[in-house]
Design a protein around this motif. Structure first.
Motif, PDB file in Angstrom:
ATOM      1  N   THR A  19      -3.540  -9.262  -1.415  1.00  0.00           N
ATOM      2  CA  THR A  19      -4.905  -9.478  -0.945  1.00  0.00           C
ATOM      3  C   THR A  19      -5.852  -9.404  -2.132  1.00  0.00           C
ATOM      4  O   THR A  19      -5.808  -8.452  -2.917  1.00  0.00           O
ATOM      5  N   PHE A  20      -6.692 -10.419  -2.268  1.00  0.00           N
ATOM      6  CA  PHE A  20      -7.734 -10.457  -3.294  1.00  0.00           C
ATOM      7  C   PHE A  20      -9.076 -10.195  -2.611  1.00  0.00           C
ATOM      8  O   PHE A  20      -9.366 -10.772  -1.559  1.00  0.00           O
ATOM      9  N   LEU A  21      -9.891  -9.327  -3.223  1.00  0.00           N
ATOM     10  CA  LEU A  21     -11.172  -8.958  -2.631  1.00  0.00           C
ATOM     11  C   LEU A  21     -12.334  -9.486  -3.470  1.00  0.00           C
ATOM     12  O   LEU A  21     -12.256  -9.517  -4.701  1.00  0.00           O
ATOM     13  N   LYS A  64     -11.018  -0.553   0.750  1.00  0.00           N
ATOM     14  CA  LYS A  64     -10.855  -1.837   1.443  1.00  0.00           C
ATOM     15  C   LYS A  64      -9.470  -2.423   1.173  1.00  0.00           C
ATOM     16  O   LYS A  64      -8.829  -2.981   2.066  1.00  0.00           O
ATOM     17  N   ALA A  65      -9.036  -2.269  -0.074  1.00  0.00           N
ATOM     18  CA  ALA A  65      -7.746  -2.846  -0.452  1.00  0.00           C
ATOM     19  C   ALA A  65      -6.597  -2.167   0.283  1.00  0.00           C
ATOM     20  O   ALA A  65      -5.680  -2.819   0.787  1.00  0.00           O
ATOM     21  N   THR A  66      -6.641  -0.824   0.362  1.00  0.00           N
ATOM     22  CA  THR A  66      -5.521  -0.106   0.972  1.00  0.00           C
ATOM     23  C   THR A  66      -5.421  -0.365   2.473  1.00  0.00           C
ATOM     24  O   THR A  66      -4.359  -0.154   3.064  1.00  0.00           O
ATOM     25  N   GLN A  67      -6.507  -0.821   3.089  1.00  0.00           N
ATOM     26  CA  GLN A  67      -6.438  -1.200   4.509  1.00  0.00           C
ATOM     27  C   GLN A  67      -5.515  -2.399   4.728  1.00  0.00           C
ATOM     28  O   GLN A  67      -5.071  -2.649   5.847  1.00  0.00           O
ATOM     29  N   GLN A  68      -5.225  -3.121   3.655  1.00  0.00           N
ATOM     30  CA  GLN A  68      -4.392  -4.316   3.752  1.00  0.00           C
ATOM     31  C   GLN A  68      -2.912  -4.033   3.495  1.00  0.00           C
ATOM     32  O   GLN A  68      -2.090  -4.944   3.562  1.00  0.00           O
ATOM     33  N   ILE A  69      -2.555  -2.786   3.192  1.00  0.00           N
ATOM     34  CA  ILE A  69      -1.160  -2.461   2.943  1.00  0.00           C
ATOM     35  C   ILE A  69      -0.378  -2.561   4.248  1.00  0.00           C
ATOM     36  O   ILE A  69      -0.707  -1.871   5.224  1.00  0.00           O
ATOM     37  N   ASN A 124     -12.632  -9.506  -7.450  1.00  0.00           N
ATOM     38  CA  ASN A 124     -12.826  -8.285  -8.233  1.00  0.00           C
ATOM     39  C   ASN A 124     -11.574  -7.429  -8.329  1.00  0.00           C
ATOM     40  O   ASN A 124     -11.363  -6.732  -9.315  1.00  0.00           O
ATOM     41  N   SER A 125     -10.752  -7.454  -7.295  1.00  0.00           N
ATOM     42  CA  SER A 125      -9.574  -6.598  -7.282  1.00  0.00           C
ATOM     43  C   SER A 125      -8.462  -7.247  -6.464  1.00  0.00           C
ATOM     44  O   SER A 125      -8.687  -8.180  -5.701  1.00  0.00           O
ATOM     45  N   GLN A 126      -7.261  -6.694  -6.641  1.00  0.00           N
ATOM     46  CA  GLN A 126      -6.085  -7.220  -5.963  1.00  0.00           C
ATOM     47  C   GLN A 126      -5.177  -6.068  -5.592  1.00  0.00           C
ATOM     48  O   GLN A 126      -4.992  -5.133  -6.366  1.00  0.00           O
ATOM     49  N   ILE A 127      -4.604  -6.141  -4.388  1.00  0.00           N
ATOM     50  CA  ILE A 127      -3.571  -5.183  -4.008  1.00  0.00           C
ATOM     51  C   ILE A 127      -2.329  -5.959  -3.607  1.00  0.00           C
ATOM     52  O   ILE A 127      -2.406  -6.952  -2.879  1.00  0.00           O
ATOM     53  N   LEU A 128      -1.196  -5.553  -4.148  1.00  0.00           N
ATOM     54  CA  LEU A 128       0.077  -6.241  -3.917  1.00  0.00           C
ATOM     55  C   LEU A 128       1.054  -5.258  -3.291  1.00  0.00           C
ATOM     56  O   LEU A 128       1.235  -4.147  -3.796  1.00  0.00           O
TER      57      LEU A 128
END
Length: 554
Positions: free
Chosen positions: A277-279, A225-230, A259-263
């Motif tokens: 993005t914070f999930l 889910k996080a990598t979809q936000q890259i 729970n997780s974050q992608i920057l």
């Protein structure tokens, strides 16, 4: 110390720290260019390929998705090359001859585990993994052999073994029963990556993660889910498993929502956009309806403002996704959100204390429309000047009456004065003082003023600051080119803006946040070139809070 001793003493945590520093400073160094546009840099990857080596339970992973030499084409002054040489100096490795011939377009660093042997009785020993993509596997094998040969010549005892078909070379760790596991250096070439770690067990687990796909990070639904936000053209990506990061740092993830974050870091012709993005699995709501244009209340905020915050509907802020993120972060770091807020927002706390107010109860709950809050440099004392602009709503008249009543109960005088033909309400404190019992002086201290302008009520710390807001000759923040650039980069619609003029705010920030001086030293190339920061949140889809920080650089 001779070169053999330098080679013997290299440890992977040092390499990891150095490479992370390299990534951060190199990104800032992009902007030491002349006449070259960084957005022309070709990004080959959309996400890190080395995630196949990283466990689903990894606390953190950071990846550079371009070849470091590609960055050099837009950074002609040579600082990047000098930095590479300094970081590798203690490893007895020459980047130009030993790494450049085979290095491809990804460098990934991961904290693989918070305890390599999973035995807390002998202390926690963090596992570190560095994965360097190779375009020429044979050349990279030669590099690995050279690296460990140099270590053997310097007196280090080496171990070599085959693990699931992969040759693993490592310093022979001196693990004794009951003692803390020892750091070493281990390496292997696996598929199209050179793997380096601070213990052979880390390499072996990386191989396990590759061969059993259900173990690695790519198989994690949260990571997917996080990598979809890259975003496209991201030059660097960081993924954080927030509960495990907190545990790794010895913190308790209090008031946990996310729970997780992608920057992701994206280059722009004016600077750098760090998009995050914070999930969460919890239901979260934005503080207000999205804005498709700048907040009009900013027309009363002077161009020279050090810090400005603008948006709508403060009454819903406490229940919003932003508030939950703030509470989680401050409570985790400082033990509880109240202590964290009082430290990080000390200038606002000082204003609150000076006026005898509770911002949440006395102001925020009443603000349904637009608002703009600004701090301005004060050359006379450490406390900054402030402005607060609120759009008129049916609730506003009641809020003003409440504030005037609070001022009266605090022994402030509520009076009316005229400023440039504008009627202004003033809160003043009158104090009588005597000198040697011979004379009595009366001192009047201005605690706050407010007046009505068009469809807004403007509050200020003093008449001089209010006059600047009233002046038709004074340019507003909306006319500030730096603020305009920030607004142009931040996606619309959004939830409003936080704007920080780095040059005008340094004195305020360093007084309130002493740690900033240390951070500034570490990131000197970035801070030396920083002009302003613009922060916003946007795209609040179910289970996600997305926002960005635009760093405008010289």
């Amino acid at each position: 110390m001779n070169s053999q001793e330098l080679t013997k003493n290299i440890r992977l945590p040092l390499l990891v720290a150095g490479i992370i520093t390299l990534l951060l400073i190199a990104v800032a160094g992009f902007y030491w260019f002349s006449g070259k546009n960084p957005i022309n840099l070709l990004i080959q990857k959309s996400q890190p390929s080395a995630a196949i080596f990283v466990s689903k339970s990894s606390p953190a992973m950071v990846s550079l998705l371009v070849n470091p030499d590609a960055l050099q084409t837009i950074e002609p002054k040579g600082e990047f090359s000098q930095l590479k040489n300094r970081l590798l100096a203690k490893s007895n490795i020459d980047y130009q001859n030993d790494i450049k011939p085979w290095l491809s377009d990804e460098v990934t660093l991961a904290v693989t585990t918070i305890d390599i042997d999973r035995d807390p009785d002998n202390g926690l020993q963090t596992g570190y993994l560095m994965a360097l993509a190779t375009a020429k596997p044979q050349k990279s094998r030669e590099f690995l052999e050279l690296l460990f040969s140099n270590r053997a010549f310097s007196g280090t005892t080496l171990g070599v073994e085959r693990y699931k078909g992969v040759k693993v070379i490592y310093d022979h760790p001196e693990d004794l029963p009951g003692e803390k596991i020892q750091n070493s250096l281990a390496g292997a070439v696996v598929n199209n990556f050179v793997l380096l770690a601070n213990h052979p067990q880390v390499i072996k687990e990386a191989i396990n993660n590759l061969q059993a796909p259900n173990l690695n990070l790519i198989s994690s639904l949260e990571y997917q889910k996080a990598t979809q936000q890259i975003p496209k053209n991201a030059v660097a990506v960081t993924f954080l498993n927030l509960p495990i990061v907190a545990k790794w740092q010895g913190l308790e993830l209090a008031e946990s929502t996310y729970n997780s974050q992608i920057l992701s870091l994206v280059l722009n012709s004016q600077g750098l956009l760090a998009e995050s993005t914070f999930l969460t699995t919890s239901e979260i709501v934005p503080p207000s309806l999205p804005l498709s244009q700048p907040v009009a209340a900013l027309q009363y905020i002077p161009e020279s403002t050090a810090l400005a915050i603008a948006g709508t509907n403060l009454s819903n802020l406490g229940n919003s996704n932003l508030a939950k993120l703030w509470q989680q972060g401050t409570a985790t770091i400082y033990g509880n959100s109240e202590d964290g807020s009082s430290r990080l927002l000390k200038p606002l706390g000082d204003i609150q204390k000076s006026l005898g107010l509770n911002f949440n109860q006395d102001i925020f709950n009443w603000v349904k429309g637009e608002y703009a809050l600004a701090l301005l440099p004060n050359s006379e004392n450490p406390t900054p000047h402030w402005l607060f602009v609120v759009e008129k709503t049916p609730e506003l008249a009641e809020m003003i009456a409440r504030l005037d009543n609070i001022a009266s109960t605090k022994s402030f005088n509520v009076s009316s004065v005229t400023l440039d033909e504008q009627e202004v309400s003033a809160w003043t404190q009158v104090t009588a003082t005597s000198e040697k019992n011979t004379s009595i002086n009366v001192d009047t201290t201005m605690k706050g003023v407010h007046t009505t302008l068009d469809n807004y009520e403007v509050f200020s710390s003093d008449l001089k600051t209010l006059k600047a807001a009233l002046s038709k000759n004074q340019k507003s923040l909306l006319e500030n080119p730096q603020f305009q650039h920030g607004m142009a980069v931040i996606p619309q619609p959004n939830q409003g803006y936080i704007y920080l003029d780095w040059e005008n705010s340094q004195d305020i920030l360093k007084r309130q946040l002493p740690l900033l001086k240390f951070v500034e030293v570490l990131g000197k190339p970035l801070f030396n070139n920083l002009k302003s920061l613009t922060v916003s949140s946007y795209s609040s889809e179910p289970g996600r809070l997305k926002g960005g920080v635009f760093l405008q650089l010289h």
